[in-house]
Enzyme design. Structure first.
Site, mmCIF file in Angstrom:
data_model
loop_
_atom_site.group_PDB
_atom_site.id
_atom_site.type_symbol
_atom_site.label_atom_id
_atom_site.label_comp_id
_atom_site.label_asym_id
_atom_site.label_seq_id
_atom_site.Cartn_x
_atom_site.Cartn_y
_atom_site.Cartn_z
ATOM 1 N N SER A 7 -6.248 -29.319 -47.047
ATOM 2 C CA SER A 7 -5.672 -29.930 -48.244
ATOM 3 C C SER A 7 -5.013 -28.856 -49.112
ATOM 4 O O SER A 7 -5.675 -27.896 -49.523
ATOM 5 C CB SER A 7 -6.767 -30.622 -49.051
ATOM 6 O OG SER A 7 -6.288 -30.870 -50.368
ATOM 7 N N HIS A 32 -3.006 -32.255 -45.438
ATOM 8 C CA HIS A 32 -3.475 -33.294 -46.364
ATOM 9 C C HIS A 32 -2.877 -33.019 -47.746
ATOM 10 O O HIS A 32 -3.040 -31.940 -48.305
ATOM 11 C CB HIS A 32 -4.996 -33.258 -46.404
ATOM 12 C CG HIS A 32 -5.618 -34.344 -47.213
ATOM 13 N ND1 HIS A 32 -5.872 -35.604 -46.720
ATOM 14 C CD2 HIS A 32 -6.046 -34.352 -48.507
ATOM 15 C CE1 HIS A 32 -6.433 -36.339 -47.670
ATOM 16 N NE2 HIS A 32 -6.554 -35.613 -48.763
ATOM 17 N N ASP A 34 -2.611 -34.233 -51.576
ATOM 18 C CA ASP A 34 -3.296 -35.020 -52.599
ATOM 19 C C ASP A 34 -2.371 -35.305 -53.779
ATOM 20 O O ASP A 34 -2.024 -34.405 -54.540
ATOM 21 C CB ASP A 34 -4.516 -34.241 -53.111
ATOM 22 C CG ASP A 34 -5.647 -34.234 -52.102
ATOM 23 O OD1 ASP A 34 -6.033 -35.323 -51.634
ATOM 24 O OD2 ASP A 34 -6.143 -33.136 -51.793
ATOM 25 N N MET A 36 -2.046 -36.960 -57.313
ATOM 26 C CA MET A 36 -2.881 -37.447 -58.427
ATOM 27 C C MET A 36 -1.992 -37.757 -59.626
ATOM 28 O O MET A 36 -1.078 -36.992 -59.932
ATOM 29 C CB MET A 36 -3.894 -36.375 -58.833
ATOM 30 C CG MET A 36 -4.806 -35.946 -57.708
ATOM 31 S SD MET A 36 -6.066 -34.824 -58.332
ATOM 32 C CE MET A 36 -6.890 -34.351 -56.821
ATOM 33 N N HIS A 65 -2.336 -38.586 -49.413
ATOM 34 C CA HIS A 65 -3.478 -39.295 -50.023
ATOM 35 C C HIS A 65 -3.101 -39.641 -51.461
ATOM 36 O O HIS A 65 -3.089 -38.785 -52.333
ATOM 37 C CB HIS A 65 -4.695 -38.352 -49.959
ATOM 38 C CG HIS A 65 -5.925 -38.890 -50.608
ATOM 39 N ND1 HIS A 65 -7.021 -38.091 -50.902
ATOM 40 C CD2 HIS A 65 -6.265 -40.142 -51.011
ATOM 41 C CE1 HIS A 65 -7.961 -38.818 -51.461
ATOM 42 N NE2 HIS A 65 -7.530 -40.069 -51.548
ATOM 43 N N MET A 67 -3.817 -40.822 -54.827
ATOM 44 C CA MET A 67 -4.842 -41.131 -55.843
ATOM 45 C C MET A 67 -4.094 -41.540 -57.101
ATOM 46 O O MET A 67 -4.059 -40.811 -58.106
ATOM 47 C CB MET A 67 -5.731 -39.892 -56.072
ATOM 48 C CG MET A 67 -6.756 -39.695 -54.972
ATOM 49 S SD MET A 67 -7.495 -38.055 -55.021
ATOM 50 C CE MET A 67 -6.239 -37.122 -54.182
ATOM 51 N N MET A 136 -14.208 -41.031 -49.018
ATOM 52 C CA MET A 136 -14.365 -39.946 -49.998
ATOM 53 C C MET A 136 -15.834 -39.523 -50.013
ATOM 54 O O MET A 136 -16.724 -40.355 -50.218
ATOM 55 C CB MET A 136 -13.959 -40.403 -51.399
ATOM 56 C CG MET A 136 -12.465 -40.658 -51.597
ATOM 57 S SD MET A 136 -11.373 -39.329 -51.101
ATOM 58 C CE MET A 136 -11.943 -37.973 -52.117
ATOM 59 N N GLY A 144 -13.306 -28.446 -54.374
ATOM 60 C CA GLY A 144 -14.461 -27.574 -54.585
ATOM 61 C C GLY A 144 -15.743 -28.249 -55.036
ATOM 62 O O GLY A 144 -16.638 -27.587 -55.540
ATOM 63 N N ASP A 174 -13.313 -36.735 -46.832
ATOM 64 C CA ASP A 174 -12.573 -35.906 -47.788
ATOM 65 C C ASP A 174 -13.492 -35.507 -48.937
ATOM 66 O O ASP A 174 -13.921 -36.347 -49.730
ATOM 67 C CB ASP A 174 -11.381 -36.718 -48.305
ATOM 68 C CG ASP A 174 -10.441 -35.901 -49.170
ATOM 69 O OD1 ASP A 174 -10.662 -34.682 -49.311
ATOM 70 O OD2 ASP A 174 -9.484 -36.503 -49.707
ATOM 71 N N GLY A 175 -13.751 -34.199 -49.020
ATOM 72 C CA GLY A 175 -14.527 -33.667 -50.139
ATOM 73 C C GLY A 175 -15.780 -32.944 -49.681
ATOM 74 O O GLY A 175 -16.648 -33.539 -49.025
ATOM 75 N N GLY A 176 -15.836 -31.665 -49.994
ATOM 76 C CA GLY A 176 -17.046 -30.897 -49.714
ATOM 77 C C GLY A 176 -17.267 -30.550 -48.254
ATOM 78 O O GLY A 176 -18.392 -30.236 -47.856
ATOM 79 N N GLY A 196 -10.287 -28.452 -48.168
ATOM 80 C CA GLY A 196 -9.406 -27.788 -49.129
ATOM 81 C C GLY A 196 -9.899 -26.411 -49.512
ATOM 82 O O GLY A 196 -9.404 -25.389 -49.023
ATOM 83 N N SER A 197 -10.916 -26.356 -50.376
ATOM 84 C CA SER A 197 -11.365 -25.061 -50.889
ATOM 85 C C SER A 197 -11.912 -24.160 -49.786
ATOM 86 O O SER A 197 -11.677 -22.950 -49.790
ATOM 87 C CB SER A 197 -12.397 -25.255 -51.998
ATOM 88 O OG SER A 197 -13.417 -26.110 -51.571
HETATM 89 C C1 DX5 Z 1 -10.291 -34.536 -53.899
HETATM 90 C C2 DX5 Z 1 -9.184 -34.481 -52.889
HETATM 91 C C3 DX5 Z 1 -9.508 -33.641 -51.716
HETATM 92 C C4 DX5 Z 1 -9.744 -32.184 -52.021
HETATM 93 C C5 DX5 Z 1 -10.869 -31.727 -51.138
HETATM 94 O O1 DX5 Z 1 -10.089 -35.547 -54.802
HETATM 95 O O2 DX5 Z 1 -8.858 -35.761 -52.425
HETATM 96 O O3 DX5 Z 1 -8.567 -33.780 -50.676
HETATM 97 O O4 DX5 Z 1 -8.630 -31.373 -51.809
HETATM 98 O O5 DX5 Z 1 -11.234 -30.455 -51.538
HETATM 99 P P1 DX5 Z 1 -12.541 -29.740 -51.022
HETATM 100 O O6 DX5 Z 1 -12.412 -29.594 -49.517
HETATM 101 O O7 DX5 Z 1 -12.501 -28.437 -51.737
HETATM 102 O O8 DX5 Z 1 -13.697 -30.593 -51.409
HETATM 103 ZN ZN ZN Z 2 -7.633 -35.936 -50.541
#
Ligand code: DX5
Ligand code: ZN
Length: 221
Positions: A7, A32, A34, A36, A65, A67, A136, A144, A174-176, A196-197
């Site tokens: 991401s 990916h 994001d 927002m 994605h 959001m 999610m 992060g 997606d996430g963590g 992502g992170s």
């Molecule tokens: C969060 C995003 C994710 C985010 C994930 O709302 O949709 O795609 O980049 O980041 P990590 O992998 O750091 O949780």
């Molecule tokens: Zn995402």
């Protein structure tokens, strides 16, 4: 073997070209992206102009994605910008079925995403028409965060439904997701992992993608 979707939310936005090349030359399958809107989620990221600019730099699958509230207003611009998959949130519009049809009408793959508080039962009526379900595993809005373990039960449920009904969607989380959590996600039955992170913190991106895939493979073998 699971697919990896780095991401770009965790990239250095002042050096996006470099970030895209790091993904491009790794064995990750998707990028990916994001989006927002500062409304559906608190933060604002970027719009279709960025997607169309980075499209020139990459041949990976663009996994967009959304959001955003009222995603129906943004399908055209992201389709034109070069998205391959557009994922919308179940919580973002009343007209989920219609928006998924809009995406399909543009010959793109369509995805549905659910936040941690939304059960799988909220999307069962449209599962037959989606190419991707994005579970999610954090509350959307920031990179992060720590994975919410109970969300992985939804992956198990989605896998059972897919087998029973003979559906064909991919299941993504997606996430963590990182080297410490990917095995639990893989055991639950994911096809795709967004990261992502963890991806952008890794010194050697190639080695990171290879390790995360290897760990996932070990978890299911
Ligand atoms: C969060 C995003 C994710 C985010 C994930 O709302 O949709 O795609 O980049 O980041 P990590 O992998 O750091 O949780
Ligand atoms: Zn995402």
């Amino acid at each position: 073997m699971i697919k990896i979707a780095p991401s770009i939310l965790s990239a250095d936005f002042s050096d996006m070209k470099h970030a895209i090349y790091e993904i491009e030359y790794s064995s990750a399958e998707y990028i990916h992206i994001d989006i927002m809107d500062g409304n559906f989620v608190p933060e604002i990221t970027f719009g279709s102009k960025l997607v169309s600019d980075i499209r020139q730099l990459s041949s990976k699958v663009f996994d967009v994605h959304l959001m955003v509230n009222r995603p129906e207003n943004h399908i055209d611009s992201f389709a034109k910008a070069g998205a391959d998959i557009i994922t919308i949130h179940q919580e973002s519009t009343v007209h989920i079925h219609r928006v998924l049809q809009m995406i399909k009408a543009r010959n793109l793959k369509c995805g549905i995403s659910i936040v941690p508080s939304t059960p799988v039962s909220a999307i069962t009526p449209i599962l037959e028409m989606v190419d991707l379900v994005l579970v999610m595993t954090v509350n959307p809005g920031y990179g992060g965060q720590k994975l919410i373990q109970s969300c992985l039960d939804k992956v198990i449920e989605l896998k059972e439904i897919r087998e029973r009904e003979d559906y064909s969607y991919e299941i993504s989380v997606d996430g963590g997701i990182n080297l410490a959590t990917v095995q639990d996600a893989a055991s639950a039955g994911i096809d795709v992992a967004v990261t992502g992170s963890a991806f952008f913190a890794a010194k050697d991106k190639n080695a990171f993608v290879d390790s995360i895939k290897k760990l996932a493979k070990e978890a299911i073998s």
